[in-house]
Design a protein around this motif. Structure first.
Motif, mmCIF file in Angstrom:
data_model
loop_
_atom_site.group_PDB
_atom_site.id
_atom_site.type_symbol
_atom_site.label_atom_id
_atom_site.label_comp_id
_atom_site.label_asym_id
_atom_site.label_seq_id
_atom_site.Cartn_x
_atom_site.Cartn_y
_atom_site.Cartn_z
ATOM 1 N N PHE A 85 27.590 24.237 177.553
ATOM 2 C CA PHE A 85 27.386 24.675 176.172
ATOM 3 C C PHE A 85 28.107 23.708 175.224
ATOM 4 C CE2 PHE A 85 25.871 29.294 176.012
ATOM 5 C CZ PHE A 85 25.288 29.252 177.262
ATOM 6 N N PRO A 86 27.777 23.761 173.925
ATOM 7 C CA PRO A 86 28.511 22.921 172.983
ATOM 8 C C PRO A 86 29.952 23.415 172.810
ATOM 9 C CG PRO A 86 26.879 24.271 171.844
ATOM 10 C CD PRO A 86 26.659 24.482 173.300
ATOM 11 N N GLY B 37 30.670 26.482 168.886
ATOM 12 C CA GLY B 37 29.294 26.018 169.042
ATOM 13 C C GLY B 37 28.350 27.166 169.375
ATOM 14 N N GLU B 38 27.059 26.896 169.281
ATOM 15 C CA GLU B 38 26.048 27.918 169.566
ATOM 16 C C GLU B 38 26.267 28.508 170.966
ATOM 17 O OE1 GLU B 38 22.033 26.594 168.989
ATOM 18 O OE2 GLU B 38 21.191 28.440 169.801
ATOM 19 N N GLY B 39 26.240 29.826 171.037
ATOM 20 C CA GLY B 39 26.384 30.505 172.327
ATOM 21 C C GLY B 39 27.811 30.896 172.654
ATOM 22 N N THR B 40 28.741 30.629 171.742
ATOM 23 C CA THR B 40 30.150 30.960 172.019
ATOM 24 C C THR B 40 30.331 32.436 172.362
ATOM 25 O OG1 THR B 40 31.027 29.147 170.663
ATOM 26 C CG2 THR B 40 32.466 31.039 170.998
ATOM 27 N N GLN B 41 29.663 33.315 171.607
ATOM 28 C CA GLN B 41 29.861 34.748 171.896
ATOM 29 C C GLN B 41 29.337 35.121 173.291
ATOM 30 O OE1 GLN B 41 27.571 37.729 169.826
ATOM 31 N NE2 GLN B 41 26.188 36.223 168.959
ATOM 32 N N ILE B 42 28.312 34.415 173.741
ATOM 33 C CA ILE B 42 27.783 34.677 175.083
ATOM 34 C C ILE B 42 28.806 34.222 176.135
ATOM 35 C CG2 ILE B 42 25.955 33.998 176.711
ATOM 36 C CD1 ILE B 42 24.164 33.757 174.052
ATOM 37 N N PHE C 279 27.744 26.319 164.993
ATOM 38 C CA PHE C 279 26.543 27.160 164.908
ATOM 39 C C PHE C 279 26.682 28.514 165.598
ATOM 40 C CE2 PHE C 279 23.483 23.353 164.068
ATOM 41 C CZ PHE C 279 23.733 23.447 162.709
ATOM 42 N N GLY C 280 27.731 28.700 166.365
ATOM 43 C CA GLY C 280 27.937 30.012 166.977
ATOM 44 C C GLY C 280 28.743 30.970 166.115
ATOM 45 N N THR D 119 24.450 39.937 176.104
ATOM 46 C CA THR D 119 25.359 40.061 177.237
ATOM 47 C C THR D 119 25.375 38.694 177.922
ATOM 48 O OG1 THR D 119 23.674 40.624 178.876
ATOM 49 C CG2 THR D 119 24.519 42.427 177.541
ATOM 50 N N GLU E 284 20.280 33.375 169.006
ATOM 51 C CA GLU E 284 21.304 32.387 169.384
ATOM 52 C C GLU E 284 21.160 31.990 170.859
ATOM 53 O OE1 GLU E 284 25.290 33.591 168.425
ATOM 54 O OE2 GLU E 284 26.186 31.880 169.449
ATOM 55 N N ILE F 156 19.286 26.516 174.498
ATOM 56 C CA ILE F 156 19.879 26.437 175.842
ATOM 57 C C ILE F 156 18.909 27.028 176.867
ATOM 58 C CG2 ILE F 156 21.779 27.325 177.265
ATOM 59 C CD1 ILE F 156 23.441 27.171 174.530
#
Lengths: 309, 309
Positions: free
Chosen positions: A20-21, A38-43, A69-70, B16, B39, B43
């Motif tokens: 991920f970024p 970065g995008e997807g951090t919460q995931i 972006f996250g 999740t 988001e 990816i």
């Protein structure tokens, strides 16, 4: 007594399905400091089981998409989770504009207080300070884009009491704080017990420096001198040094040179170009100059242990 | 001759670690139509090996973060990849504001042409049409938030030539297009060969309807009547019907009722609340009413095959 970094994203601008970024979280005594988003951090926070409610401070290095972006998604999720705690965000002044515009346009109700702190990026700046920790920002070299590195440093601990000696001299509890701070103890008969008899040196304070994105920039060396753990970007290999210079990024070799000059404890390299599936080249190149080099990989944790030497 | 849906994200607002927020891609004869862009969409596109350069049309149902927060990152990545093709984005007028503001603030150079198409959301609207396919939007019921469903429908194909009969009557190539369109063929001696002797019925045109986010809303039934594949949200179970109604979402049972009333071929349910780790409850509840129900899961593909019956 944790001081532990978790890598949430280790790639540069183009994410891959495995990397991920940029995003990381530093756990200092169970407080979680998020660095870049970065995008997807919460995931990734969910995947790697980081307690999101304990994140109260977010540090954003610069205004490139792969580092920010996250953020809007994370702030929205905090809202949906019913967050009430204040959230402090440290970044460029444009960051607040970006977030406030989106929240307003999307009519998102954020019930918690969002506090933005502007990083000026031209000098060393103390962003956060409490009894145990300071966080400072300092400028990196990323073209015209203002870009900040971050230095996390535990404060010096009070001296460690020797429980057996305190018992032997029957030291009352009211005196202990003073002794921790270096005072001697005077017995009823006037005899002075030197502090060195009652205490030992405390564990060394631990430190972490985060340096991305940046060209090779030796001016940071005195700032990050002797940190226990240094994250330094290594987007490219030495064979692409020209490209690294042109895009204001570093090679693995340059990251290692900085680590060597700054005499850090360990070097962690990351922000890899998406073209590299295998990162052995980066590891070998850096390790030749600075053997204690490790690769940042999504989900990996890096601890700095308390040291009594 | 593909007509294949890939689920990129199947969860509702809170992602999740296993289920990303809403995004799907429909492959119609190797053109890839992206539907919603939560988001992490870029990816997932990489993870599931969707050729990003073949995405020229993006359809966004509504302005909730879990359907749009991946868009700015995807557009930036297109830029970094050197994209030149026009990109068409269909959505609420606020979407263009959101994206343009971000691109400007971040000084992002987008070298390709971005064309936004406004979905008014109050009636059926044809968004895209070419020789083989039409895409229409239609209103769903998601509170005060304008929200669109999308209907992808192949156009009727020309009749299929019977190669053996064409050879038998020695039909010249120049006549074949006319025969495909239903013309008879006249021999040199004046004898008329009926079209039915020379051709057979073409494969049925295929169709897909995407319905999320929405409360139970039977008004969509005539619009999606008889589609081969229906994606309908099923955020909740029947036991939470009140909550579904209040938040303008559907239960698995309600999704199945819509599928039954619309006599669709197959039902695909998704947009699951993050609280559900196991989705058997959703599958069972919907299947009782509409047996041909499937679960949307990240990475799963659902094809509609060409049918000659």
């Amino acid at each position: 007594m944790k001081f532990e970094l978790t890598i949430l994203g280790s790639n540069s601008a183009l994410p891959t399905s495995k990397r991920f970024p940029t995003a990381q979280v530093l756990n200092v005594l169970e407080r979680f400091f998020l660095i870049d988003c970065g995008e997807g951090t919460q995931i990734q926070l969910k995947r790697f089981k980081i307690p999101m409610s304990r994140i109260n401070h977010i540090f954003i290095s610069h205004m490139h998409g792969d580092h920010i972006f996250g953020l809007i998604g994370l702030l929205s999720t905090f809202s949906l989770q019913g967050r009430k705690n204040e959230l402090h965000i440290y970044g460029h002044s444009k960051l607040e504009k970006l977030i406030r515009f989106q929240l307003e346009l999307l009519e998102s109700k954020v019930e918690y207080t969002l506090i933005f702190h502007n990083i000026f990026g031209k000098e060393i700046q103390t962003l956060f300070e409490d009894e145990t920790l300071t966080v400072q920002s300092f400028p990196l070299k990323h073209g015209v884009m203002p870009c900040a590195g971050f230095l996390f440093k535990e404060k010096d601990r009070p001296r460690t009491l020797k429980a057996d000696m305190l018992a032997f001299y029957n030291v009352p509890i009211k005196n202990r704080n003073g002794i921790k701070m270096g005072e001697d103890f005077v017995l009823e008969d006037g005899e002075v017990i030197a502090n060195a008899k009652l205490t030992m040196d405390p564990p060394k304070s631990r430190s972490y420096a985060f340096c991305t994105d940046t060209a090779y920039f030796p001016r940071i060396v005195p700032i990050i001198k002797g940190v226990d753990l240094l994250y330094h970007e290594a987007t490219f290999l030495k064979s692409e040094e020209k490209r690294a210079k042109k895009t204001y990024h570093s090679t693995a070799e340059q990251a290692a040179k900085i680590a060597l000059e700054a005499k850090v404890g360990q070097l962690l390299i990351g922000h890899f170009s998406a073209r590299f599936k295998d990162l052995k080249g980066h590891l070998n190149e850096a390790s030749e100059i600075f053997p204690k080099t490790m690769l940042a990989e999504d989900g990996k944790k890096f601890s700095v242990e308390l040291d009594r030497d």
